[in-house]
Design a protein around this motif. Sequence first.
Motif, PDB file in Angstrom:
ATOM      1  N   ASN A  86       0.741  -1.178  -0.031  1.00 17.38           N
ATOM      2  CA  ASN A  86      -0.128  -0.122   0.010  1.00 17.38           C
ATOM      3  C   ASN A  86       0.927   1.275  -0.167  1.00 17.38           C
ATOM      4  OD1 ASN A  86      -2.633  -1.100  -0.072  1.00 17.38           O
ATOM      5  ND2 ASN A  86      -2.514  -1.729   2.180  1.00 17.38           N
ATOM      6  N   PHE A  87       1.056   2.027  -1.151  1.00 18.27           N
ATOM      7  CA  PHE A  87       1.725   2.960  -1.140  1.00 18.27           C
ATOM      8  C   PHE A  87       1.190   4.136  -1.041  1.00 18.27           C
ATOM      9  CE2 PHE A  87       4.177   0.004  -4.064  1.00 18.27           C
ATOM     10  CZ  PHE A  87       5.434   0.174  -3.493  1.00 18.27           C
ATOM     11  N   LYS A  88       1.580   5.260  -0.256  1.00 17.17           N
ATOM     12  CA  LYS A  88       1.261   6.675  -0.061  1.00 17.17           C
ATOM     13  C   LYS A  88       2.134   7.564  -1.130  1.00 17.17           C
ATOM     14  CE  LYS A  88      -1.740   7.499   3.803  1.00 17.17           C
ATOM     15  NZ  LYS A  88      -1.521   6.451   4.584  1.00 17.17           N
ATOM     16  N   VAL A  89       1.549   8.099  -2.128  1.00 20.40           N
ATOM     17  CA  VAL A  89       2.354   8.808  -2.784  1.00 20.40           C
ATOM     18  C   VAL A  89       1.785  10.452  -3.095  1.00 20.40           C
ATOM     19  CG1 VAL A  89       2.844   6.953  -4.332  1.00 20.40           C
ATOM     20  CG2 VAL A  89       0.716   8.180  -4.986  1.00 20.40           C
ATOM     21  N   ASP A  90       2.938  11.075  -3.273  1.00 23.15           N
ATOM     22  CA  ASP A  90       2.663  12.497  -3.554  1.00 23.15           C
ATOM     23  C   ASP A  90       3.092  12.828  -4.911  1.00 23.15           C
ATOM     24  OD1 ASP A  90       2.168  15.364  -3.495  1.00 23.15           O
ATOM     25  OD2 ASP A  90       3.567  15.570  -2.035  1.00 23.15           O
ATOM     26  N   GLY A  91       2.229  13.065  -5.682  1.00 21.21           N
ATOM     27  CA  GLY A  91       2.775  13.056  -7.152  1.00 21.21           C
ATOM     28  C   GLY A  91       3.260  11.664  -7.626  1.00 21.21           C
ATOM     29  N   GLU A  92       4.620  11.772  -7.987  1.00 20.08           N
ATOM     30  CA  GLU A  92       5.399  10.815  -8.426  1.00 20.08           C
ATOM     31  C   GLU A  92       6.139  10.155  -7.296  1.00 20.08           C
ATOM     32  OE1 GLU A  92       6.353   8.994 -11.504  1.00 20.08           O
ATOM     33  OE2 GLU A  92       4.374   9.566 -12.179  1.00 20.08           O
ATOM     34  N   ARG A  93       6.297  10.847  -6.169  1.00 17.75           N
ATOM     35  CA  ARG A  93       7.186  10.321  -5.027  1.00 17.75           C
ATOM     36  C   ARG A  93       6.333   9.468  -4.192  1.00 17.75           C
ATOM     37  NH1 ARG A  93      12.115  11.212  -4.945  1.00 17.75           N
ATOM     38  NH2 ARG A  93      12.114  12.079  -6.905  1.00 17.75           N
ATOM     39  N   VAL A  94       7.042   8.388  -3.685  1.00 20.39           N
ATOM     40  CA  VAL A  94       6.490   7.521  -2.694  1.00 20.39           C
ATOM     41  C   VAL A  94       6.726   8.299  -1.112  1.00 20.39           C
ATOM     42  CG1 VAL A  94       6.594   5.198  -1.588  1.00 20.39           C
ATOM     43  CG2 VAL A  94       6.758   5.356  -4.246  1.00 20.39           C
ATOM     44  N   VAL A  95       5.552   8.337  -0.358  1.00 21.23           N
ATOM     45  CA  VAL A  95       5.867   9.088   0.694  1.00 21.23           C
ATOM     46  C   VAL A  95       5.790   7.986   1.979  1.00 21.23           C
ATOM     47  CG1 VAL A  95       4.779  10.491   2.412  1.00 21.23           C
ATOM     48  CG2 VAL A  95       4.442  11.052  -0.067  1.00 21.23           C
ATOM     49  N   ASP A  96       5.162   6.956   1.899  1.00 22.30           N
ATOM     50  CA  ASP A  96       5.112   6.084   2.766  1.00 22.30           C
ATOM     51  C   ASP A  96       4.662   4.514   2.225  1.00 22.30           C
ATOM     52  OD1 ASP A  96       5.228   4.781   5.138  1.00 22.30           O
ATOM     53  OD2 ASP A  96       3.479   5.602   6.155  1.00 22.30           O
ATOM     54  N   VAL A  97       5.059   3.397   2.616  1.00 19.65           N
ATOM     55  CA  VAL A  97       4.819   2.081   2.135  1.00 19.65           C
ATOM     56  C   VAL A  97       4.441   1.331   3.496  1.00 19.65           C
ATOM     57  CG1 VAL A  97       5.760   0.353   0.780  1.00 19.65           C
ATOM     58  CG2 VAL A  97       6.910   2.373   1.017  1.00 19.65           C
ATOM     59  N   GLU A  98       3.405   0.303   2.895  1.00 21.98           N
ATOM     60  CA  GLU A  98       2.899  -0.858   4.074  1.00 21.98           C
ATOM     61  C   GLU A  98       3.125  -1.817   3.267  1.00 21.98           C
ATOM     62  OE1 GLU A  98      -0.937  -1.886   6.525  1.00 21.98           O
ATOM     63  OE2 GLU A  98      -1.026  -0.328   5.252  1.00 21.98           O
ATOM     64  N   VAL A  99       3.673  -2.965   3.806  1.00 18.10           N
ATOM     65  CA  VAL A  99       3.807  -4.069   2.919  1.00 18.10           C
ATOM     66  C   VAL A  99       2.844  -5.271   3.747  1.00 18.10           C
ATOM     67  CG1 VAL A  99       5.365  -5.967   2.173  1.00 18.10           C
ATOM     68  CG2 VAL A  99       6.162  -3.856   2.715  1.00 18.10           C
ATOM     69  N   VAL A 100       2.207  -6.080   2.885  1.00 17.76           N
ATOM     70  CA  VAL A 100       1.057  -6.846   3.351  1.00 17.76           C
ATOM     71  C   VAL A 100       1.355  -8.100   2.865  1.00 17.76           C
ATOM     72  CG1 VAL A 100      -1.297  -7.373   4.028  1.00 17.76           C
ATOM     73  CG2 VAL A 100      -0.468  -5.045   3.417  1.00 17.76           C
TER      74      VAL A 100
END
Lengths: 407, 132
Positions: free
Chosen positions: A25-39
């Motif tokens: 589950n990526f949190k993105v701001d534009g093209e940049r990844v802000v946060d990642v959650e791996v499931v």
Amino acid sequence: MSGGAEYSVPVGPIHAALEEPVLFNFKVDGERVVDVEVVPGQNHRGVEWMGMQRNPVQVIYLAEKICGICTVCHAYSFVRAVEHISGIESTPRADYIRAILAELERMHSHLLWAGIAAHEIGFDSLLHYTWKVRENEMDLREMITGNRVHYDMFMIGGVRRDIKQDQIPKILETLKYYKDNFEKLGKLFLQDKVIKMRTQGVGVLTKEDALKLCAVGPTARASGVPKDVRQDQPFGAYLDIPVKAITPDALTGEVHGDVYDRIIVRLLEVKQSIEIIEECLKRMPEGPILAEPNITRLLIQLKKAHGEGIGRHEAPRGEVYHYVRMDASDKVTAWKVRAPTYANVMPWVPMLKGQQIADIPIVAASTDPCMSCTDRAVVVKEGQKPYMISGEELHKMSVEKTRRMMA
Amino acid sequence: MTMIFELLTQMFKRPATNQFPARHAPKSVHGLVATVQAGKAKLNPPVPVPEDFRGKIFYNRETCIGCKLCINVCPAHAIEFLPENKKVRIFAAQCIQCGQCNDVCPKNCLSMSKEFAMADTNKMSANLIVEK
């Protein structure tokens, strides 16, 4: 590109890089990844439960089928765990044959990975070249074991097939082919402008993070953590042939922990494996290949075995760990497998943070994850209809990024 | 630069891939099979398999004594016991070709052949059930 608003982008569980069923589950701001959650845990097949319905000899083949690429290391770990319980010791010649098989597997796995890494950044000609080079080694293993992928060579107390004297020239010839091609392969991967652009400073895992998140294998070694089961707790033929964990500073003198460093580590390990196989062939003692050649008698002996055992081996991706419990019955009572990717899942979080969406495939592929299949991603924008990014589209974005950087 | 040179030299070499069964993908597989059977076209041979290759399993029914040892070690449960005449039946679609039954058989009535082209649309077809 930043619009200030954050969006969430789930990638997977049918995953876009390297065909692995894991959900990001990526949190993105534009093209940049802000946060990642791996499931993780999307591909539970119940292999261990299947093993508990079978006797140890049957489980060896089941263990091999856990993974198509690292079949040797699962079988090796499992037989070591059973040998630990039953007290059966593998013969010295079998130890050497096991080490040769394990190192051949490491060579092929690293070459396969290098090809895929090239493919992820859109360098498909290099993918085909690498896999062409890898093919010689597949033929070699087919000659030694009788199959290209699942070798079925391992048995409790030894191996099932001997390396015959007339096979040794062919093995040496193939190793020579790799030694001759190694320089070229290193040049193609490490001095190429495109690869340098896309991998240097991308997906960085610092040494502190690698230690904190218990990364294993080439992922940890590329971050400067010199850990390797063959070095730290040697077993079998590795007791006679010492192995030193390879870190990228062996070549460049410094450790960055980026994707480029992971390429360096894997390529150097191919060379190391060639040297280990040559050493094994030189030192291989004569003698039997099985401690108990009669399988029926072996099964009776295993039926009396009682207790728990651990088997470890350094797979191409890191440490494999098998726990086995047997309670004097014909079946295995408990079996637990920890594959290296399980330890390499959490390091994805610091690696992916701050990267671009187009870098996801190469960064995710850089740990050489080993779960399995097709690719697809869904973009969910709040207040709007969800739409899909297919794996192909994500791959296209990655290829386009290479083109943009070239221009 | 090295890569461009490599690719250009490759253009003048023989392709690394063996073109089995035909150089180009046929429009219809059944059409290809029909033309080959009629003797109008020839298939490219596959890469030869090594000496100790493990292909489709062979079974010698005459020498089998029905000891069931092969059933005990088969990891894929691919062998069925036939109690009426104390013989076995092997389902090749389920067999993983490990060859463990060959090792354990006291009468050596099981062996691995070199046959590998076993594709079929029905896993219970006569070609995939080994009884003799």
